[in-house]
Design a protein around this motif. Structure first.
Motif, PDB file in Angstrom:
ATOM      1  N   GLU A 217       0.810  -1.216   0.000  1.00  0.00           N
ATOM      2  CA  GLU A 217       0.000   0.000   0.000  1.00  0.00           C
ATOM      3  C   GLU A 217       0.846   1.270   0.000  1.00  0.00           C
ATOM      4  N   ASP A 218       2.145   1.148   0.268  1.00  0.00           N
ATOM      5  CA  ASP A 218       3.013   2.327   0.277  1.00  0.00           C
ATOM      6  C   ASP A 218       3.924   2.412  -0.934  1.00  0.00           C
ATOM      7  N   LEU A 219       3.800   1.499  -1.875  1.00  0.00           N
ATOM      8  CA  LEU A 219       4.603   1.586  -3.083  1.00  0.00           C
ATOM      9  C   LEU A 219       4.299   2.889  -3.818  1.00  0.00           C
ATOM     10  N   GLY A 220       5.326   3.564  -4.249  1.00  0.00           N
ATOM     11  CA  GLY A 220       5.187   4.854  -4.912  1.00  0.00           C
ATOM     12  C   GLY A 220       5.674   6.003  -4.073  1.00  0.00           C
ATOM     13  N   ARG A 221       5.843   5.774  -2.772  1.00  0.00           N
ATOM     14  CA  ARG A 221       6.391   6.825  -1.918  1.00  0.00           C
ATOM     15  C   ARG A 221       7.882   7.004  -2.210  1.00  0.00           C
ATOM     16  N   ALA A 222       8.398   8.161  -1.838  1.00  0.00           N
ATOM     17  CA  ALA A 222       9.831   8.404  -1.958  1.00  0.00           C
ATOM     18  C   ALA A 222      10.591   7.394  -1.113  1.00  0.00           C
ATOM     19  N   HIS A 223      11.791   7.060  -1.554  1.00  0.00           N
ATOM     20  CA  HIS A 223      12.614   6.083  -0.842  1.00  0.00           C
ATOM     21  C   HIS A 223      14.083   6.443  -1.037  1.00  0.00           C
ATOM     22  N   LYS A 224      14.953   5.727  -0.349  1.00  0.00           N
ATOM     23  CA  LYS A 224      16.369   6.087  -0.315  1.00  0.00           C
ATOM     24  C   LYS A 224      17.001   6.099  -1.706  1.00  0.00           C
ATOM     25  N   ASP A 225      16.759   5.078  -2.512  1.00  0.00           N
ATOM     26  CA  ASP A 225      17.359   5.032  -3.846  1.00  0.00           C
ATOM     27  C   ASP A 225      16.888   6.187  -4.715  1.00  0.00           C
ATOM     28  N   ALA A 226      15.627   6.569  -4.583  1.00  0.00           N
ATOM     29  CA  ALA A 226      15.116   7.702  -5.364  1.00  0.00           C
ATOM     30  C   ALA A 226      15.823   8.987  -4.964  1.00  0.00           C
ATOM     31  N   ALA A 227      16.022   9.175  -3.663  1.00  0.00           N
ATOM     32  CA  ALA A 227      16.720  10.378  -3.195  1.00  0.00           C
ATOM     33  C   ALA A 227      18.138  10.425  -3.750  1.00  0.00           C
ATOM     34  N   ASP A 228      18.844   9.298  -3.723  1.00  0.00           N
ATOM     35  CA  ASP A 228      20.213   9.267  -4.226  1.00  0.00           C
ATOM     36  C   ASP A 228      20.263   9.447  -5.745  1.00  0.00           C
ATOM     37  N   ALA A 229      19.269   8.909  -6.454  1.00  0.00           N
ATOM     38  CA  ALA A 229      19.242   9.052  -7.912  1.00  0.00           C
ATOM     39  C   ALA A 229      19.046  10.505  -8.320  1.00  0.00           C
ATOM     40  N   PHE A 230      18.098  11.180  -7.689  1.00  0.00           N
ATOM     41  CA  PHE A 230      17.886  12.585  -8.028  1.00  0.00           C
ATOM     42  C   PHE A 230      19.012  13.462  -7.496  1.00  0.00           C
ATOM     43  N   LEU A 231      19.656  13.033  -6.426  1.00  0.00           N
ATOM     44  CA  LEU A 231      20.849  13.735  -5.968  1.00  0.00           C
ATOM     45  C   LEU A 231      21.931  13.688  -7.040  1.00  0.00           C
ATOM     46  N   SER A 232      22.113  12.523  -7.662  1.00  0.00           N
ATOM     47  CA  SER A 232      23.122  12.406  -8.711  1.00  0.00           C
ATOM     48  C   SER A 232      22.792  13.307  -9.894  1.00  0.00           C
ATOM     49  N   LYS A 233      21.514  13.423 -10.238  1.00  0.00           N
ATOM     50  CA  LYS A 233      21.130  14.290 -11.362  1.00  0.00           C
ATOM     51  C   LYS A 233      21.282  15.758 -10.987  1.00  0.00           C
ATOM     52  N   THR A 234      21.037  16.089  -9.724  1.00  0.00           N
ATOM     53  CA  THR A 234      21.261  17.456  -9.257  1.00  0.00           C
ATOM     54  C   THR A 234      22.722  17.836  -9.412  1.00  0.00           C
ATOM     55  N   TYR A 235      23.616  16.949  -8.989  1.00  0.00           N
ATOM     56  CA  TYR A 235      25.051  17.222  -9.148  1.00  0.00           C
ATOM     57  C   TYR A 235      25.436  17.305 -10.626  1.00  0.00           C
ATOM     58  N   LEU A 236      24.795  16.504 -11.470  1.00  0.00           N
ATOM     59  CA  LEU A 236      25.076  16.550 -12.907  1.00  0.00           C
ATOM     60  C   LEU A 236      24.749  17.928 -13.472  1.00  0.00           C
ATOM     61  N   TYR A 237      23.584  18.453 -13.131  1.00  0.00           N
ATOM     62  CA  TYR A 237      23.198  19.779 -13.609  1.00  0.00           C
ATOM     63  C   TYR A 237      24.088  20.862 -12.983  1.00  0.00           C
ATOM     64  N   TRP A 238      24.412  20.701 -11.724  1.00  0.00           N
ATOM     65  CA  TRP A 238      25.269  21.647 -11.024  1.00  0.00           C
ATOM     66  C   TRP A 238      26.667  21.675 -11.658  1.00  0.00           C
ATOM     67  N   GLY A 239      27.109  20.534 -12.163  1.00  0.00           N
ATOM     68  CA  GLY A 239      28.421  20.449 -12.780  1.00  0.00           C
ATOM     69  C   GLY A 239      28.614  21.384 -13.947  1.00  0.00           C
ATOM     70  N   GLN A 240      27.521  21.812 -14.559  1.00  0.00           N
ATOM     71  CA  GLN A 240      27.604  22.787 -15.644  1.00  0.00           C
ATOM     72  C   GLN A 240      28.253  24.075 -15.173  1.00  0.00           C
ATOM     73  N   TYR A 241      28.137  24.364 -13.884  1.00  0.00           N
ATOM     74  CA  TYR A 241      28.661  25.608 -13.317  1.00  0.00           C
ATOM     75  C   TYR A 241      29.836  25.375 -12.364  1.00  0.00           C
ATOM     76  N   ASP A 242      30.095  24.117 -12.020  1.00  0.00           N
ATOM     77  CA  ASP A 242      31.123  23.820 -11.027  1.00  0.00           C
ATOM     78  C   ASP A 242      31.659  22.412 -11.283  1.00  0.00           C
ATOM     79  N   ASP A 243      32.869  22.324 -11.846  1.00  0.00           N
ATOM     80  CA  ASP A 243      33.436  21.035 -12.228  1.00  0.00           C
ATOM     81  C   ASP A 243      33.613  20.084 -11.054  1.00  0.00           C
ATOM     82  N   SER A 244      33.684  20.606  -9.848  1.00  0.00           N
ATOM     83  CA  SER A 244      33.903  19.732  -8.694  1.00  0.00           C
ATOM     84  C   SER A 244      32.698  18.852  -8.394  1.00  0.00           C
ATOM     85  N   GLN A 245      31.553  19.141  -9.020  1.00  0.00           N
ATOM     86  CA  GLN A 245      30.335  18.368  -8.739  1.00  0.00           C
ATOM     87  C   GLN A 245      30.263  17.072  -9.533  1.00  0.00           C
ATOM     88  N   TRP A 246      31.103  16.900 -10.564  1.00  0.00           N
ATOM     89  CA  TRP A 246      31.037  15.661 -11.336  1.00  0.00           C
ATOM     90  C   TRP A 246      31.321  14.445 -10.453  1.00  0.00           C
TER      91      TRP A 246
END
Length: 531
Positions: A217-246
């Motif tokens: 009944e709780d499938l679809g809620r945010a979870h640890k892997d989702a947080a880490d996956a979007f964290l990686s994409k955040t750093y990817l976009y941030w890397g456009q302005y700061d090479d240390s984020q890669w």
């Protein structure tokens, strides 16, 4: 003056409190019914935040707007992605044409709601972050709900930053600490927004459980892997302005890749069906699942129906938008099984409402239709399809992030550091039935990202912009096939121009979108330069 002040007061109220009726929305059912909402009454803020039921209801509100509103992940943000070279609008529509032609002014009805809805979700999260810590509830539940709130706030901070922020100005940061202020200025640089989103995703990752610990009944809620996956994409976009984020993007992606939940590609060694099966209803919660718009026959993402042939060959109310271009069709390598799974062309066999048919279209501007989300329509419509054609959802969850993209994020971040990304890229290629490559380049990465993620919410337009490729891509007209008999699957065709070249694209202006006019006027913030 009075009107502007009145609008600012209205904005402050919307940022300052969570509407009681939404606070107490509950969710019923499980799995694909996760976002079926049932109002539970109206309570004042003082009477709320007392019980575990209150806390759960508050967390449920985080998903209500995101998963159930057509202007979020039905069409919503897809109007921006529609500006890419992967698709054309497919129907005459003045507002979306202005967006696609980069002559929008921020007042277009198609795109004016996402910004405000995103900040409403941020404010739902802020109320949870402010109030949940003081509640006398189970610690595990408290941590999960706080994690969901940090995830939601980080998610929308990340999305808004990518759409509207750059080196000249970011977007307003609204937290539990400043949520009652009178004015929310734009940050000086979008780096501040990516930093705030990353902090939220990191905190969410600390607090959230793994996906595999959730009951049905709780499938679809945010979870640890989702947080880490979007964290990686955040750093990817941030890397456009700061090479240390890669390197941070690689580290966050590795958390997902090495997760004890065994996130991995669906790969049974049958490339003819493996990629397409990612978009089968039975694989809504597969090993490739990271985070999706939970959908069913009552609510969820309408994208499958939006992309379906207009009026569905007389059998269902398809809306007929977003047609693949010839450029996308021709982009796939010979032998790439993702091509058939992604695009329907004249003569292709498929099932529809329990019967086999061959594709033709009197609606498609290009002679093609996206095929990824069609499985819900294969069987009798009574099984997987919303009977309300004005809300054409199916039982298929629509991915916002899946494991394949995590691999591609890691690959890109490695390449940007001058490191080898063959392992990650070849995992993607092998599943598609393609031969491995050696010493992969950014051109290889760009090709795989486009082939893998076409027609998804991953945002091809944003990819072109951040790679510096948008101006060249948009300087060419979009082409399609004009079939001589649009009711004959075997009809011949000629190649025609379906959308003019967009030579007006200015990479110093159109790399971001105009903030919707109503929010610029209401909040007193400045509009993006050049719009």
């Amino acid at each position: 003056m009075y009107k502007v002040q009145k609008m600012k007061q209205t904005m402050k109220r919307s940022f300052a409190g969570l509407v009681a009726a939404l606070l107490v929305i509950g969710f019923s059912g499980c799995g694909d019914d996760f976002v079926v909402t049932t109002p539970q009454g109206s309570l004042t803020d003082a009477a709320f935040w007392q019980t575990e039921a209150d806390a759960i209801a508050a967390s449920n509100a985080l998903y209500w707007r995101k998963f159930s509103n057509n202007n979020m992940y039905g069409r919503g943000i897809m109007w921006y992605i529609n500006s890419s070279d992967d698709m054309v609008t497919g129907r005459a529509d003045g507002a979306s044409q202005r967006v696609r032609d980069f002559i929008a002014d921020g007042g277009e009805s198609r795109v004016r709601d996402y910004y405000g809805f995103a900040y409403q979700n941020i404010q739902y999260a802020n109320n949870i972050i402010r109030n949940i810590p003081g509640m006398d509830i189970r610690e595990a539940l408290k941590n999960r709900i706080l994690g969901e709130a940090y995830f939601s706030r980080g998610y929308f901070q990340f999305k808004l930053a990518g759409l509207y922020g750059d080196h000249r100005a970011g977007i307003p940061i609204v937290t539990e600490e400043n949520m009652e202020d009178d004015f929310f200025p734009r940050t000086a640089h979008v780096r501040e927004n990516y930093a705030a989103a990353a902090a939220d995703f990191n905190r969410a990752s600390e607090l959230l459980p793994y996906f595999t610990s959730y009951s049905s009944e709780d499938l679809g809620r945010a979870h640890k892997d989702a947080a880490d996956a979007f964290l990686s994409k955040t750093y990817l976009y941030w890397g456009q302005y700061d090479d240390s984020q890669w390197s941070n993007a690689v580290e966050a992606a590795n958390r997902v890749i090495n997760s004890p939940t065994n996130r991995t590609l669906i790969n049974t060694g049958t490339p003819e069906t493996d990629f397409h099966s990612v978009f089968y209803i039975r694989n809504n919660w597969s090993s490739e699942y990271i985070y999706s718009v939970v959908s069913g026959t009552q609510t969820g993402s309408i994208l499958p129906g939006v992309m379906l042939e207009q009026v569905g060959w007389g059998l269902y109310n398809g809306w007929g938008y977003f047609h693949p271009t010839i450029d996308l069709y021709d982009h796939f390598e010979e032998g790439d099984h993702r091509k058939k799974a992604t695009i329907l062309e004249f003569g292709d066999e498929f099932n529809f409402n329990g019967s086999s048919r061959r594709y033709f279209s009197s609606n498609s501007w290009t002679g093609f239709q996206f095929n990824k989300y069609m499985e819900g329509y294969w069987e009798d419509f009574s099984i997987n399809v919303n009977p309300n054609g004005n809300k054409p959802t199916t039982n298929l969850n629509i991915p916002l992030m899946r494991f394949a993209e995590v691999l591609l994020i890691k690959a890109e971040a490695l390449l940007m550091q001058g490191q080898n990304a063959d392992t990650e890229i070849n995992l993607i290629r092998e599943r598609a039935g393609l031969a491995p490559i050696s010493n992969a380049t950014m051109d290889d990465l760009k090709r795989e990202r486009r082939s893998e993620l076409a027609g998804e919410f991953s945002d091809r337009h944003k990819d072109l912009v951040r790679w510096g490729d948008a101006q060249a891509a948009y300087s060419k007209p979009d082409m399609g096939r004009a079939h001589f008999d649009t009711n004959d699957p075997d009809s011949g065709y000629e190649i025609i121009q379906v959308w003019r070249a967009r030579d007006n694209f200015n990479p110093n202006v159109h790399h971001v979108w105009p903030i919707p006019t109503r929010y610029v006027e209401a909040s007193g913030i400045e509009q993006n330069q050049g719009w």
